[in-house]
Design an enzyme around this catalytic site. Sequence first.
Site, PDB file in Angstrom:
ATOM      1  N   LYS A 113     -14.140   4.972  -4.066  1.00 31.83           N
ATOM      2  CA  LYS A 113     -12.756   4.528  -4.241  1.00 31.83           C
ATOM      3  C   LYS A 113     -11.936   4.856  -2.995  1.00 31.83           C
ATOM      4  O   LYS A 113     -12.090   5.933  -2.414  1.00 31.83           O
ATOM      5  CB  LYS A 113     -12.202   5.303  -5.449  1.00 31.83           C
ATOM      6  CG  LYS A 113     -10.813   4.988  -5.853  1.00 31.83           C
ATOM      7  CD  LYS A 113     -10.362   5.920  -6.957  1.00 31.83           C
ATOM      8  CE  LYS A 113      -9.897   7.260  -6.393  1.00 31.83           C
ATOM      9  NZ  LYS A 113      -9.113   8.073  -7.340  1.00 31.83           N
TER      10      LYS A 113
ATOM     11  N   LYS B  27     -12.997  17.368  -9.071  1.00 28.80           N
ATOM     12  CA  LYS B  27     -12.233  18.177  -8.122  1.00 28.80           C
ATOM     13  C   LYS B  27     -12.596  19.645  -8.225  1.00 28.80           C
ATOM     14  O   LYS B  27     -12.740  20.323  -7.206  1.00 28.80           O
ATOM     15  CB  LYS B  27     -10.723  17.993  -8.349  1.00 28.80           C
ATOM     16  CG  LYS B  27     -10.229  16.649  -7.831  1.00 28.80           C
ATOM     17  CD  LYS B  27      -8.719  16.581  -7.799  1.00 28.80           C
ATOM     18  CE  LYS B  27      -8.259  15.201  -7.350  1.00 28.80           C
ATOM     19  NZ  LYS B  27      -6.840  14.976  -7.561  1.00 28.80           N
TER      20      LYS B  27
ATOM     21  N   LYS C 250      -6.040   8.501  -1.078  1.00 27.89           N
ATOM     22  CA  LYS C 250      -5.131   9.152  -0.138  1.00 27.89           C
ATOM     23  C   LYS C 250      -5.786  10.402   0.443  1.00 27.89           C
ATOM     24  O   LYS C 250      -5.412  10.853   1.512  1.00 27.89           O
ATOM     25  CB  LYS C 250      -3.829   9.558  -0.858  1.00 27.89           C
ATOM     26  CG  LYS C 250      -2.907   8.406  -1.178  1.00 27.89           C
ATOM     27  CD  LYS C 250      -1.574   8.919  -1.743  1.00 27.89           C
ATOM     28  CE  LYS C 250      -1.275   8.366  -3.112  1.00 27.89           C
ATOM     29  NZ  LYS C 250      -1.237   9.277  -4.217  1.00 27.89           N
TER      30      LYS C 250
HETATM   31  P1  TYM Z   1      -2.326   8.479  -7.782  1.00 27.21           P
HETATM   32  O1  TYM Z   1      -1.146   8.969  -7.007  1.00 27.21           O
HETATM   33  O2  TYM Z   1      -3.663   9.005  -7.455  1.00 27.21           O
HETATM   34  O3  TYM Z   1      -2.419   6.903  -7.693  1.00 27.21           O
HETATM   35  C1  TYM Z   1      -1.320   6.080  -7.982  1.00 27.21           C
HETATM   36  C2  TYM Z   1      -1.791   4.780  -8.628  1.00 27.21           C
HETATM   37  O4  TYM Z   1      -2.652   4.060  -7.750  1.00 27.21           O
HETATM   38  C3  TYM Z   1      -3.881   3.756  -8.423  1.00 27.21           C
HETATM   39  N1  TYM Z   1      -4.975   3.804  -7.429  1.00 27.21           N
HETATM   40  C4  TYM Z   1      -5.840   2.818  -7.210  1.00 27.21           C
HETATM   41  N2  TYM Z   1      -5.988   1.599  -7.779  1.00 27.21           N
HETATM   42  C5  TYM Z   1      -6.986   0.809  -7.325  1.00 27.21           C
HETATM   43  N3  TYM Z   1      -7.841   1.196  -6.339  1.00 27.21           N
HETATM   44  C6  TYM Z   1      -7.740   2.407  -5.747  1.00 27.21           C
HETATM   45  N4  TYM Z   1      -8.572   2.761  -4.773  1.00 27.21           N
HETATM   46  C7  TYM Z   1      -6.703   3.281  -6.182  1.00 27.21           C
HETATM   47  N5  TYM Z   1      -6.314   4.534  -5.823  1.00 27.21           N
HETATM   48  C8  TYM Z   1      -5.261   4.831  -6.604  1.00 27.21           C
HETATM   49  C9  TYM Z   1      -4.020   4.845  -9.475  1.00 27.21           C
HETATM   50  O5  TYM Z   1      -4.870   4.462 -10.514  1.00 27.21           O
HETATM   51  C10 TYM Z   1      -2.584   5.009  -9.918  1.00 27.21           C
HETATM   52  O6  TYM Z   1      -2.230   4.028 -10.866  1.00 27.21           O
HETATM   53  N6  TYM Z   1      -2.113  10.998 -12.097  1.00 27.21           N
HETATM   54  C11 TYM Z   1      -1.574   9.857 -11.384  1.00 27.21           C
HETATM   55  C12 TYM Z   1      -0.061   9.859 -11.255  1.00 27.21           C
HETATM   56  C13 TYM Z   1       0.696  10.027 -12.526  1.00 27.21           C
HETATM   57  C14 TYM Z   1       0.922   9.014 -13.501  1.00 27.21           C
HETATM   58  C15 TYM Z   1       1.735   9.618 -14.497  1.00 27.21           C
HETATM   59  C16 TYM Z   1       0.534   7.667 -13.600  1.00 27.21           C
HETATM   60  C17 TYM Z   1       1.327  11.151 -12.971  1.00 27.21           C
HETATM   61  N7  TYM Z   1       1.962  10.908 -14.135  1.00 27.21           N
HETATM   62  C18 TYM Z   1       2.163   8.899 -15.605  1.00 27.21           C
HETATM   63  C19 TYM Z   1       0.955   6.956 -14.739  1.00 27.21           C
HETATM   64  C20 TYM Z   1       1.759   7.564 -15.723  1.00 27.21           C
HETATM   65  C21 TYM Z   1      -2.155   9.833  -9.977  1.00 27.21           C
HETATM   66  O7  TYM Z   1      -2.552  10.832  -9.447  1.00 27.21           O
HETATM   67  O8  TYM Z   1      -2.051   8.653  -9.354  1.00 27.21           O
END
Ligand code: TYM
Length: 335
Positions: free
Chosen positions: A198, A115, A201
């Site tokens: 991947k 990023k 969003k």
């Molecule tokens: P975020 O909001 O990007 O994504 C949320 C969850 O969805 C999973 N994910 C995917 N899995 C499979 N294929 C994909 N294309 C795909 N895109 C997203 C992500 O791996 C995630 O599990 N940093 C984290 C949020 C967070 C968090 C936490 C997670 C903040 N604090 C504590 C676990 C524990 C994030 O940005 O997820």
Amino acid sequence: MVTKPRLYSGMQPSADSLQIGNYIGALMQWRDLQQTYDAFFSVVDLHALTQPNDPAELRAKTRRTAAQYIAAGIEPSRSTLYVQSHVRAHAELAWILSTLTGFGEAGRMTQFKDKSQRYGAEATSVGLFTYPVLMAADILLYQTDIVPVGDDQKQHVELTRTLAERFNARYGETFHVPMPVIQQDTARIYDLQNPTSKMSKSAESDAGVLWLLDDPKVSAKKIMRAVTDSEGSVRYDRENKPGVSNLLVIYAALTGRQIPAIEDEYAGRGYGDFKKGLAEVVVAEFGPVRERALELLDDPAELDRVLATNAARADAVADRTLADVYDKMGLLRRV
Ligand code: TYM
């Protein structure tokens, strides 16, 4: 009383809708695991501040994300579903953990490297740099045993483990050291138009992203237009047939069927038939989720009430951990 092991996970409210990767890579596991774990699920609005946001939109996206959790089957009476910024301990523990994190260590996080390279140094905030430290605080406040995530979050959970171990070694046993739980088959769902990237969003083009809250007809159209290859046979081969393989993974995840059985069903039939079949599966799965989410969003006051009750539950657990941390580090108690 036997206490259940604890689970923590969260998603950023960074779009109007979650995408199918969030659903398959995380939410489906959450829904199952909440039966056997004491589960905490947050909408990580503080993390979302690392991208530019319109305030009114951020508020709306936060409610929309919470509504989608519930619509997808997270039960707010069983699991603690809350908004990260409602629990002040997150920001406080993040500060504490930042004093234990090496500059180089944080700089090695792949998501930060990607990023910050994309944005350039001037547009990259310190918040983006310390993002994984806040994530570690989320997880460690709840004495978490497992963190179910997609594969892109693995490195952040590894850092969380390192920080917990470092704190425990320096100040005495304080944190549980959590384990990431990653469902190998579905850990990464790819973009329909660009099946080696991947699904995200924040994808540049909308055509390759299936949104949970999209009109089912729009999702069906996107599937019909998904990139495949010229071979014409429905066969899993990640290397040579990334588009078809991704569609097969989605099909299998949503139906609970094995990939070979789906390959057999579509043997000798073209991609058109296969995509039509998948579109039906997707519409059947997401139609009801979308309806339920929209219903919940029709009554924001009730949704806010549920989130407030759950935040109080989260506060109680988080405050206990934070008080212990402050004590162990030698911060003077306020009497
Ligand atoms: P975020 O909001 O990007 O994504 C949320 C969850 O969805 C999973 N994910 C995917 N899995 C499979 N294929 C994909 N294309 C795909 N895109 C997203 C992500 O791996 C995630 O599990 N940093 C984290 C949020 C967070 C968090 C936490 C997670 C903040 N604090 C504590 C676990 C524990 C994030 O940005 O997820």
